[in-house]
Design a protein around this motif. Structure first.
Motif, PDB file in Angstrom:
ATOM      1  N   GLY A   1       0.918  -1.200  -0.039  1.00 43.38           N
ATOM      2  CA  GLY A   1      -0.082  -0.069   0.231  1.00 43.38           C
ATOM      3  C   GLY A   1       0.958   1.247  -0.088  1.00 43.38           C
ATOM      4  N   GLN A   2       1.860   1.287   0.848  1.00 42.51           N
ATOM      5  CA  GLN A   2       2.823   2.574   1.015  1.00 42.51           C
ATOM      6  C   GLN A   2       3.527   2.636  -0.469  1.00 42.51           C
ATOM      7  OE1 GLN A   2       5.003   1.062   4.175  1.00 42.51           O
ATOM      8  NE2 GLN A   2       4.227   2.449   5.633  1.00 42.51           N
ATOM      9  N   LEU A   3       4.107   1.439  -1.199  1.00 45.09           N
ATOM     10  CA  LEU A   3       4.828   1.407  -2.507  1.00 45.09           C
ATOM     11  C   LEU A   3       3.755   2.030  -3.301  1.00 45.09           C
ATOM     12  CD1 LEU A   3       7.447   0.610  -3.266  1.00 45.09           C
ATOM     13  CD2 LEU A   3       6.668  -1.596  -4.115  1.00 45.09           C
ATOM     14  N   ALA A   4       2.381   1.373  -3.402  1.00 43.89           N
ATOM     15  CA  ALA A   4       1.426   2.108  -4.462  1.00 43.89           C
ATOM     16  C   ALA A   4       1.473   3.876  -4.173  1.00 43.89           C
ATOM     17  CB  ALA A   4       0.137   1.542  -4.173  1.00 43.89           C
ATOM     18  N   GLN A   5       1.246   4.274  -2.917  1.00 44.51           N
ATOM     19  CA  GLN A   5       1.080   5.428  -2.550  1.00 44.51           C
ATOM     20  C   GLN A   5       2.339   6.339  -3.124  1.00 44.51           C
ATOM     21  OE1 GLN A   5      -0.396   5.877   1.149  1.00 44.51           O
ATOM     22  NE2 GLN A   5      -0.725   8.102   0.970  1.00 44.51           N
ATOM     23  N   LEU A   6       3.534   5.721  -2.726  1.00 42.37           N
ATOM     24  CA  LEU A   6       4.769   6.635  -2.938  1.00 42.37           C
ATOM     25  C   LEU A   6       4.884   6.557  -4.523  1.00 42.37           C
ATOM     26  CD1 LEU A   6       7.278   4.985  -0.308  1.00 42.37           C
ATOM     27  CD2 LEU A   6       6.406   7.431  -0.510  1.00 42.37           C
ATOM     28  N   SER A   7       4.558   5.657  -5.276  1.00 41.09           N
ATOM     29  CA  SER A   7       4.664   5.517  -6.674  1.00 41.09           C
ATOM     30  C   SER A   7       3.728   6.343  -7.275  1.00 41.09           C
ATOM     31  CB  SER A   7       4.201   4.054  -7.215  1.00 41.09           C
ATOM     32  OG  SER A   7       4.975   2.939  -6.615  1.00 41.09           O
ATOM     33  N   GLU A   8       2.364   6.577  -6.906  1.00 41.01           N
ATOM     34  CA  GLU A   8       1.396   7.736  -7.311  1.00 41.01           C
ATOM     35  C   GLU A   8       2.065   8.968  -7.269  1.00 41.01           C
ATOM     36  OE1 GLU A   8      -0.990   6.829  -9.197  1.00 41.01           O
ATOM     37  OE2 GLU A   8      -1.652   9.192  -9.369  1.00 41.01           O
ATOM     38  N   GLN A   9       2.566   9.201  -6.103  1.00 39.52           N
ATOM     39  CA  GLN A   9       3.243  10.591  -5.716  1.00 39.52           C
ATOM     40  C   GLN A   9       4.242  10.725  -6.856  1.00 39.52           C
ATOM     41  OE1 GLN A   9       3.881  10.144  -1.413  1.00 39.52           O
ATOM     42  NE2 GLN A   9       2.249  11.657  -0.971  1.00 39.52           N
ATOM     43  N   ALA A  10       5.169   9.896  -6.933  1.00 39.61           N
ATOM     44  CA  ALA A  10       6.156   9.796  -7.952  1.00 39.61           C
ATOM     45  C   ALA A  10       5.773  10.124  -9.476  1.00 39.61           C
ATOM     46  CB  ALA A  10       7.222   8.563  -7.940  1.00 39.61           C
ATOM     47  N   TRP A  11       4.807   9.508  -9.797  1.00 39.74           N
ATOM     48  CA  TRP A  11       4.255   9.589 -10.972  1.00 39.74           C
ATOM     49  C   TRP A  11       3.695  11.015 -11.388  1.00 39.74           C
ATOM     50  CZ3 TRP A  11       4.176   7.799 -15.692  1.00 39.74           C
ATOM     51  CH2 TRP A  11       2.932   7.968 -16.562  1.00 39.74           C
ATOM     52  N   GLN A  12       2.848  11.549 -10.308  1.00 41.60           N
ATOM     53  CA  GLN A  12       2.368  12.982 -10.389  1.00 41.60           C
ATOM     54  C   GLN A  12       3.412  13.794 -10.580  1.00 41.60           C
ATOM     55  OE1 GLN A  12      -0.672  13.393 -11.315  1.00 41.60           O
ATOM     56  NE2 GLN A  12      -1.468  11.376 -10.868  1.00 41.60           N
TER      57      GLN A  12
END
Ligand code: ZN
Length: 225
Positions: free
Chosen positions: A6-17
Protein backbone atom coordinates in the motif's frame (compact mmCIF):
# COMPACT_ATOMS: atom_id res chain seq x y z
CA UNK A 1 9.81 -5.81 4.76
CA UNK A 2 9.51 -2.20 5.71
CA UNK A 3 7.60 -0.71 2.80
CA UNK A 4 4.19 -2.33 2.39
CA UNK A 5 2.40 -2.77 -0.94
CA UNK A 6 0.00 0.00 0.00
CA UNK A 7 2.82 2.38 0.86
CA UNK A 8 4.66 1.49 -2.30
CA UNK A 9 1.55 2.16 -4.36
CA UNK A 10 1.11 5.51 -2.67
CA UNK A 11 4.75 6.55 -3.12
CA UNK A 12 4.56 5.42 -6.75
CA UNK A 13 1.47 7.51 -7.34
CA UNK A 14 3.18 10.58 -5.87
CA UNK A 15 6.33 9.94 -7.91
CA UNK A 16 4.19 9.56 -11.04
CA UNK A 17 2.37 12.84 -10.47
CA UNK A 18 5.68 14.50 -9.70
CA UNK A 19 7.29 13.24 -12.91
CA UNK A 20 4.31 14.45 -14.97
CA UNK A 21 4.99 17.91 -13.50
CA UNK A 22 8.76 17.81 -13.94
CA UNK A 23 9.01 16.24 -17.37
CA UNK A 24 7.50 17.35 -20.67
CA UNK A 25 5.09 14.89 -22.26
CA UNK A 26 5.82 14.37 -25.97
CA UNK A 27 3.04 15.70 -28.20
CA UNK A 28 3.75 13.41 -31.17
CA UNK A 29 0.93 10.80 -31.02
CA UNK A 30 2.82 8.22 -33.11
CA UNK A 31 5.30 7.69 -30.27
CA UNK A 32 2.49 7.39 -27.76
CA UNK A 33 0.64 4.86 -29.95
CA UNK A 34 3.75 2.74 -30.37
CA UNK A 35 4.41 2.58 -26.63
CA UNK A 36 0.75 1.85 -25.85
CA UNK A 37 0.56 -0.90 -28.47
CA UNK A 38 3.61 -2.72 -27.12
CA UNK A 39 2.74 -2.01 -23.49
CA UNK A 40 -0.75 -3.47 -23.79
CA UNK A 41 0.58 -6.69 -25.27
CA UNK A 42 3.40 -7.11 -22.75
CA UNK A 43 1.12 -6.40 -19.78
CA UNK A 44 -1.38 -8.98 -21.00
CA UNK A 45 1.38 -11.57 -21.41
CA UNK A 46 2.83 -10.76 -17.97
CA UNK A 47 -0.44 -11.41 -16.13
CA UNK A 48 -0.02 -8.09 -14.28
CA UNK A 49 -3.33 -6.65 -15.45
CA UNK A 50 -4.47 -5.99 -11.87
CA UNK A 51 -2.51 -2.71 -12.05
CA UNK A 52 -3.88 0.44 -13.59
CA UNK A 53 -1.35 0.72 -16.42
CA UNK A 54 -0.50 4.01 -18.09
CA UNK A 55 2.15 4.61 -20.74
CA UNK A 56 3.67 8.03 -21.36
CA UNK A 57 6.44 9.18 -23.72
CA UNK A 58 8.50 12.08 -22.41
CA UNK A 59 10.06 14.65 -24.72
CA UNK A 60 13.76 14.17 -24.07
CA UNK A 61 16.70 12.68 -25.95
CA UNK A 62 17.62 10.74 -22.83
CA UNK A 63 18.01 7.03 -23.47
CA UNK A 64 16.01 5.61 -20.61
CA UNK A 65 12.72 4.13 -19.45
CA UNK A 66 11.15 3.18 -16.13
CA UNK A 67 8.15 1.37 -14.76
CA UNK A 68 6.71 2.23 -11.36
CA UNK A 69 5.27 -0.45 -9.05
CA UNK A 70 1.78 0.99 -9.62
CA UNK A 71 1.97 0.30 -13.36
CA UNK A 72 2.92 3.78 -14.56
CA UNK A 73 5.40 3.59 -17.42
CA UNK A 74 7.70 6.35 -18.68
CA UNK A 75 9.77 6.03 -21.85
CA UNK A 76 11.90 8.89 -23.17
CA UNK A 77 11.83 9.81 -26.86
CA UNK A 78 15.59 9.13 -26.97
CA UNK A 79 15.25 5.44 -26.20
CA UNK A 80 12.36 4.94 -28.64
CA UNK A 81 14.42 6.61 -31.38
CA UNK A 82 17.13 3.95 -31.14
CA UNK A 83 14.62 1.07 -31.11
CA UNK A 84 14.43 -0.11 -34.69
CA UNK A 85 11.55 -2.52 -34.18
CA UNK A 86 8.67 -3.02 -31.77
CA UNK A 87 10.55 -6.12 -30.58
CA UNK A 88 13.13 -3.71 -29.13
CA UNK A 89 10.42 -1.72 -27.36
CA UNK A 90 9.05 -5.03 -26.07
CA UNK A 91 12.53 -5.95 -24.84
CA UNK A 92 12.76 -2.99 -22.47
CA UNK A 93 9.06 -3.04 -21.60
CA UNK A 94 9.27 -6.75 -20.78
CA UNK A 95 12.41 -6.27 -18.71
CA UNK A 96 10.92 -3.38 -16.72
CA UNK A 97 7.61 -5.17 -16.16
CA UNK A 98 9.75 -8.13 -15.05
CA UNK A 99 11.14 -5.95 -12.25
CA UNK A 100 7.57 -5.21 -11.15
CA UNK A 101 6.39 -8.84 -11.37
CA UNK A 102 9.51 -9.93 -9.46
CA UNK A 103 8.76 -7.33 -6.78
CA UNK A 104 12.26 -5.94 -7.07
CA UNK A 105 11.21 -2.37 -6.38
CA UNK A 106 9.57 -3.32 -3.10
CA UNK A 107 12.80 -4.85 -1.91
CA UNK A 108 14.98 -2.03 -3.13
CA UNK A 109 12.68 0.70 -1.90
CA UNK A 110 12.56 -0.91 1.52
CA UNK A 111 16.34 -1.01 1.81
CA UNK A 112 16.97 2.41 0.34
CA UNK A 113 14.21 4.30 2.03
CA UNK A 114 14.98 2.75 5.37
CA UNK A 115 18.65 3.67 5.00
CA UNK A 116 18.15 7.15 3.60
CA UNK A 117 15.07 8.43 5.29
CA UNK A 118 14.42 6.39 8.35
CA UNK A 119 11.06 4.95 9.23
CA UNK A 120 9.65 8.12 10.73
CA UNK A 121 10.56 10.24 7.75
CA UNK A 122 9.12 7.69 5.38
CA UNK A 123 5.86 7.79 7.28
CA UNK A 124 5.68 11.56 6.87
CA UNK A 125 6.46 11.37 3.15
CA UNK A 126 3.66 8.87 2.60
CA UNK A 127 0.28 10.46 2.50
CA UNK A 128 1.68 13.94 2.39
CA UNK A 129 1.60 16.15 -0.66
CA UNK A 130 3.47 19.22 -1.80
CA UNK A 131 6.38 20.33 0.35
CA UNK A 132 6.74 17.24 2.52
CA UNK A 133 6.81 14.88 -0.42
CA UNK A 134 9.10 17.23 -2.37
CA UNK A 135 11.65 16.99 0.42
CA UNK A 136 12.04 13.26 -0.14
CA UNK A 137 11.09 12.99 -3.81
CA UNK A 138 14.69 12.38 -4.87
CA UNK A 139 15.15 9.46 -2.48
CA UNK A 140 11.77 8.03 -3.36
CA UNK A 141 12.32 8.47 -7.11
CA UNK A 142 15.74 6.84 -6.88
CA UNK A 143 14.38 3.93 -4.86
CA UNK A 144 11.67 3.44 -7.49
CA UNK A 145 14.20 3.43 -10.34
CA UNK A 146 13.57 6.91 -11.76
CA UNK A 147 17.18 8.05 -12.05
CA UNK A 148 16.76 10.48 -14.91
CA UNK A 149 13.94 12.37 -13.30
CA UNK A 150 15.62 12.80 -9.96
CA UNK A 151 19.31 12.64 -10.82
CA UNK A 152 20.10 9.74 -8.53
CA UNK A 153 21.13 6.47 -10.12
CA UNK A 154 20.44 3.32 -8.19
CA UNK A 155 21.01 0.10 -10.09
CA UNK A 156 19.15 -3.12 -9.39
CA UNK A 157 21.20 -6.06 -8.16
CA UNK A 158 22.73 -8.41 -10.70
CA UNK A 159 20.37 -11.14 -9.54
CA UNK A 160 17.36 -8.88 -10.15
CA UNK A 161 18.66 -7.85 -13.56
CA UNK A 162 18.98 -11.47 -14.63
CA UNK A 163 15.52 -12.32 -13.35
CA UNK A 164 14.00 -9.31 -15.13
CA UNK A 165 15.75 -10.44 -18.32
CA UNK A 166 14.28 -13.94 -18.09
CA UNK A 167 10.79 -12.69 -17.29
CA UNK A 168 11.05 -10.03 -19.98
CA UNK A 169 11.95 -12.58 -22.63
CA UNK A 170 9.06 -14.82 -21.49
CA UNK A 171 6.62 -11.90 -21.77
CA UNK A 172 7.97 -10.94 -25.20
CA UNK A 173 7.37 -14.43 -26.52
CA UNK A 174 3.96 -14.62 -24.82
CA UNK A 175 3.05 -11.35 -26.55
CA UNK A 176 4.20 -12.59 -29.96
CA UNK A 177 7.53 -10.76 -30.23
CA UNK A 178 10.86 -12.24 -31.27
CA UNK A 179 12.98 -13.07 -28.22
CA UNK A 180 16.21 -13.07 -30.25
CA UNK A 181 15.70 -9.33 -30.78
CA UNK A 182 16.22 -8.89 -27.05
CA UNK A 183 19.78 -10.12 -27.43
CA UNK A 184 20.28 -7.83 -30.45
CA UNK A 185 19.02 -4.86 -28.49
CA UNK A 186 21.22 -5.36 -25.42
CA UNK A 187 24.29 -6.11 -27.54
CA UNK A 188 23.61 -2.89 -29.42
CA UNK A 189 23.25 -0.97 -26.17
CA UNK A 190 26.56 -2.22 -24.86
CA UNK A 191 28.40 -1.18 -28.03
CA UNK A 192 26.69 2.24 -28.24
CA UNK A 193 28.50 3.65 -25.27
CA UNK A 194 28.07 7.41 -25.16
CA UNK A 195 26.83 10.09 -22.77
CA UNK A 196 23.21 9.65 -23.83
CA UNK A 197 23.19 5.93 -23.07
CA UNK A 198 25.42 6.19 -19.99
CA UNK A 199 22.73 6.04 -17.33
CA UNK A 200 20.76 3.24 -18.93
CA UNK A 201 24.00 1.32 -19.51
CA UNK A 202 25.10 1.80 -15.91
CA UNK A 203 21.79 0.61 -14.47
CA UNK A 204 21.50 -2.20 -17.03
CA UNK A 205 25.07 -3.36 -17.66
CA UNK A 206 24.85 -5.67 -20.66
CA UNK A 207 28.12 -7.47 -20.17
CA UNK A 208 29.06 -10.80 -21.75
CA UNK A 209 27.72 -12.86 -18.85
CA UNK A 210 24.34 -11.20 -18.97
CA UNK A 211 24.04 -11.67 -22.74
CA UNK A 212 25.15 -15.30 -22.40
CA UNK A 213 22.53 -15.93 -19.68
CA UNK A 214 19.84 -14.42 -21.91
CA UNK A 215 20.91 -16.55 -24.87
CA UNK A 216 20.89 -19.67 -22.66
CA UNK A 217 17.37 -18.88 -21.41
CA UNK A 218 16.12 -18.39 -24.97
CA UNK A 219 17.71 -21.67 -26.04
CA UNK A 220 16.49 -23.64 -22.98
CA UNK A 221 12.92 -22.49 -23.51
CA UNK A 222 13.09 -23.28 -27.22
CA UNK A 223 12.28 -19.66 -28.17
CA UNK A 224 14.90 -19.50 -30.88
CA UNK A 225 13.49 -22.46 -32.82
ZN1 ZN B 1 16.69 -3.75 -14.98
Amino acid sequence: MLVSDGQLAQLSEQAWQDSLQRERVLRDPSYQRRLQRVGDRIVRASGQSQLNWEFVVFDSDTVNAWVLPNGKVGFYKGILDIMETDDHVATVMGHEVGHIAGRHSAERASQQLAAQMGIGLLASAIGSSGTEYAQYSQDIGAALGMGVTYGVILPYSREHEYEADRLGVDYMVGAGYDARQAVDFWVGMSSANNHRTAEFASTHPSDENRIAAMRAHIRDRGYAA
